[in-house]
Design an enzyme around this catalytic site. Structure first.
Site, PDB file in Angstrom:
ATOM      1  N   CYS A 157       0.838  -1.186   0.000  1.00 55.36           N
ATOM      2  CA  CYS A 157       0.000   0.000   0.000  1.00 55.36           C
ATOM      3  C   CYS A 157       0.882   1.248   0.000  1.00 55.36           C
ATOM      4  O   CYS A 157       1.688   1.453   0.922  1.00 55.36           O
ATOM      5  CB  CYS A 157      -0.918   0.000   1.219  1.00 55.36           C
ATOM      6  N   CYS A 211      -5.937  -8.816  -4.843  1.00 63.26           N
ATOM      7  CA  CYS A 211      -4.988  -8.640  -5.950  1.00 63.26           C
ATOM      8  C   CYS A 211      -3.889  -9.689  -5.963  1.00 63.26           C
ATOM      9  O   CYS A 211      -3.281  -9.952  -7.005  1.00 63.26           O
ATOM     10  CB  CYS A 211      -4.378  -7.229  -5.916  1.00 63.26           C
TER      11      CYS A 211
END
Length: 205
Positions: free
Chosen positions: A107, A185
């Site tokens: 992230c 993902c």
């Protein structure tokens, strides 16, 4: 993919990633400095390793035996210049190489899609470290990495999100949607070696 390790698991996004992984039936380990910061209901379901991402031995222990890695490291709203996140990621990538772990989602921030001059000055220090993290991913050989670049992270409920590869997708993303994508993902090769912008899908009036 059955076993994952999450770094930054007690932060806003990290907790949501833990919840999403558990909902998918994954076995989760988490390297945390302070286990008391993790919600009690999650503590019972997660293998908690007390340690520091800046200590190689601690990171190696968390990565060993995992199928994939999720990184949601942050500074808890401290915007001062730092290298903590990139130094931590460097240790994680080293441990992945030692343990033959190939897949990682990290992230970062949608500011990385901007021209540097257009990033608000107060965020320059954090953005610089996010850029160092992105470069570490790009030069890593043999890894299926996903650079996740969210815009403003909101505390709204889980809804639907949209993904754009290589560009910003919108102005805001629910923390729950972001946490879910950090897990989703990992098993979608479409996103490997890509920078992914996210945004909450706003219903039509």
């Amino acid at each position: 993919m059955k076993k994952i390790a999450i770094f930054g698991a007690t932060g806003m996004t990290g907790v949501c990633a833990v919840e999403a992984a558990l909902k998918q039936g994954l076995e989760v380990s988490a390297l945390v400095r302070d286990p008391s910061r993790m919600p009690e209901e999650l503590l019972k379901q997660v293998e908690v390793i007390t340690g520091d991402v800046l200590v190689e031995e601690h990171v190696d222990k968390a990565v060993a035996g995992r199928d994939a890695i999720v990184v949601t490291l942050g500074t808890r709203n401290d915007l001062a210049p730092t290298t903590i996140m990139s130094d931590g990621l460097r240790n994680i990538l080293s441990a992945m190489k030692k343990n033959n772990v190939k897949c990682i989602s990290v992230c970062l921030s949608a500011f990385l899609f901007y021209e540097p001059s257009k990033v608000p000055p107060m965020f320059h220090g954090i953005n610089d470290d996010h850029m160092r993290m992105l470069q570490l991913l790009k030069v890593s050989e043999g890894l299926d990495w996903i650079a996740v670049m969210p815009p403003h992270i909101a505390s709204t409920p889980l809804g639907e999100y949209t993904v754009k590869i290589g560009s910003s997708a919108g102005r805001a993303i629910s923390k729950h949607e972001l946490g879910k994508f950090m897990i989703d993902c990992l098993s979608n090769p479409e996103y490997y070696k890509q920078s992914c912008g996210l945004a909450t899908v706003v219903p039509s009036p």
